[in-house]
Scaffold this active site. Structure first.
Site, PDB file in Angstrom:
ATOM      1  N   ARG A   1      14.472  18.780  49.343  1.00 42.85           N
ATOM      2  CA  ARG A   1      13.338  18.504  48.457  1.00 42.85           C
ATOM      3  C   ARG A   1      12.756  19.810  47.906  1.00 42.85           C
ATOM      4  NH1 ARG A   1       7.800  15.097  49.946  1.00 42.85           N
ATOM      5  NH2 ARG A   1       6.755  15.454  47.959  1.00 42.85           N
TER       6      ARG A   1
ATOM      7  N   CYS B   1       7.522   0.251  46.258  1.00 48.20           N
ATOM      8  CA  CYS B   1       6.786   1.489  46.004  1.00 48.20           C
ATOM      9  C   CYS B   1       5.321   1.240  46.327  1.00 48.20           C
ATOM     10  CB  CYS B   1       6.949   1.904  44.543  1.00 48.20           C
ATOM     11  SG  CYS B   1       6.116   3.450  44.105  1.00 48.20           S
TER      12      CYS B   1
ATOM     13  N   HIS C   1       7.994   4.558  39.213  1.00 50.46           N
ATOM     14  CA  HIS C   1       7.382   5.849  38.867  1.00 50.46           C
ATOM     15  C   HIS C   1       7.246   6.047  37.362  1.00 50.46           C
ATOM     16  CE1 HIS C   1       8.167   7.881  43.032  1.00 50.46           C
ATOM     17  NE2 HIS C   1       7.502   6.746  43.103  1.00 50.46           N
TER      18      HIS C   1
ATOM     19  N   TYR D   1       2.382   9.323  38.044  1.00 50.34           N
ATOM     20  CA  TYR D   1       3.659   9.959  37.695  1.00 50.34           C
ATOM     21  C   TYR D   1       3.793  10.161  36.182  1.00 50.34           C
ATOM     22  CZ  TYR D   1       5.473   9.562  42.427  1.00 50.34           C
ATOM     23  OH  TYR D   1       5.665   9.698  43.783  1.00 50.34           O
TER      24      TYR D   1
END
Length: 421
Positions: free
Chosen positions: A90, A164, A194, A244
């Site tokens: 990440r 989500c 997102h 997002y």
């Protein structure tokens, strides 16, 4: 009822376990299995999980194992929350795209594609093993990028639904602004994972009064501040975008910020070390307050509702999920995976009808859907050309020179996870 969590050694897991304990009447789990190859972490998380169940009087059994096949055997539902490559991968996703002036983020842009390439083959292998162990099991995917991963699962014929926590987080915030119970707030939630907008906020259910205009008038400044977007933008849009969307609506501003501060991955890695130290304390029998900063707010409640609905329990009748479009949004292919309100039951999920979508949002959704098509193709078949095509299609990249450079960097930073590289 047996439920298995793959990635059960995650520091997220106590949040999930706390929800299972509190909401046991909604989802009566008899056996919870936590599966993770990182056995040292798994022992710490499993110990805390058992203490949480004991403190809250939950009679269910908690099993920990590094053996995936053993863990999924006989499971009614399998929840996926894994991270291939861990926080180290990440960290890479969030840094090397910045060298080209593109956003560095684990689910959006080049970093998001890297995560998809690492993740899809692993998830598909897990899903096949679940299918062999129990063909009727549901797979609930919380692993990012949820839209692409869920699409891979559905295309391979698995009983899968993507989950989500963005929608449930907004629902809770709106309920607080309105002074009502969260269950009374129904979101007209539309988009891709997102990449979503709240086009209505209804009281009491899908046909209830739309109070979004009142919400924006009375609480628009607070909502805008939470999203880190300017209030005039919300007034212009007339909807509430997911946070997002800041990567799209304020891309260059975000890049400047990301270049001047530690990555989110570095922050999370430090937080995880502190959390694991806490989990090792045999006196700790509840999720620590620090866990709220780790991310995934209300994840447990969303997961309980979804699992309960799929398994015939008493989950909420309407839930925001990721599933096939199947004509819901006519401007997208039927096999696109969208994130919308749906009815949930043992036979699966059925999206609710969605009113006509403003071209301002529909156009971006269509663009990102095309990128996701190409991203999934690259994840399934590999090859530099497929990676390049996906990056060139992404609206946050788009330029030949950027896509070309990012392709080489993506492959270089992820070679150990790409069998074809």
């Amino acid at each position: 009822m047996k439920l298995t969590v793959v990635g059960g050694g995650s520091t997220y897991t106590p949040e999930l376990v706390d929800g299972f304990a509190r909401l046991r009447d909604t989802l009566p789990i008899e056996e919870l299995v936590l599966v993770d190859p990182a056995e040292d972490r798994l022992d710490l998380v499993g110990g805390l999980a058992r203490r949480i169940f004991a403190r809250q009087g939950h009679g269910g059994k908690i099993v920990t194992t590094a053996d995936l096949d053993r863990g999924v055997e006989g499971a009614d539902a399998v929840l996926l929350q894994l991270r291939v490559g861990g926080q180290a991968a990440r960290e890479q996703d969030e840094t090397w795209p910045l060298e080209c002036g593109c956003v560095g983020q684990e689910t959006t842009g080049a970093g998001g594609l890297a995560k998809a390439l690492r993740t899809v083959p692993v998830v598909l292998d897990i899903a096949e093993r679940v299918r062999r162990a129990n063909p009727g099991a549901w797979i609930i995917d919380f692993t990012n990028p949820v839209g692409i991963v869920t699409r891979a699962l559905l295309r391979a014929g698995h009983r899968a639904v993507g989950l989500c926590n963005v929608a449930i987080g907004l629902q809770r915030k709106f309920a607080g602004h309105l002074g009502v119970a969260p269950a009374d707030v129904h979101l007209d939630h539309v988009g891709l994972n997102h990449l979503t907008w709240e086009t209505g906020v209804r009281l009491g259910g899908p046909s209830g009064e739309d109070v979004l205009p009142k919400l924006l008038t009375g609480h628009g400044d607070t909502i805008a501040a939470d999203l880190r977007l300017p209030r005039p933008l919300l007034d212009h849009l007339g909807v509430v975008p997911s946070y997002y969307l800041r990567y799209y609506y304020a891309h260059d501003e975000v890049v400047r910020e990301l270049r001047t501060k530690p990555s989110r991955a570095a922050e999370v890695a430090a937080m995880e070390r502190r959390l694991l130290d806490m989990y090792a304390d045999p006196a700790l029998d509840e999720k620590p307050a620090l866990l709220a900063k780790r991310g995934g707010a209300y994840y447990s409640e969303a997961a309980v509702d979804l699992a309960a609905g799929l398994l015939g329990g008493s989950g909420s009748p309407y839930q925001v999920v990721n599933t096939y479009n199947a004509g819901t949004l006519p401007f997208l292919p039927d096999d696109a995976v969208i994130e919308v309100q749906a009815t949930v039951g043992p036979t699966g999920v059925t999206p609710l009808p969605v009113p006509a979508v403003d071209p301002l949002f529909a156009g971006l959704m269509a663009n990102v859907t095309a990128y996701e098509d190409l991203a999934l193709d690259a994840a399934l078949r590999g090859g530099r050309d497929r990676v390049f095509r996906a990056l060139l299609a992404h609206p946050l990249i788009g330029q030949y020179a950027y896509a070309d450079t990012l392709t080489d960097q993506l492959i270089a930073h992820n070679r150990e996870h790409l069998t074809w590289a």
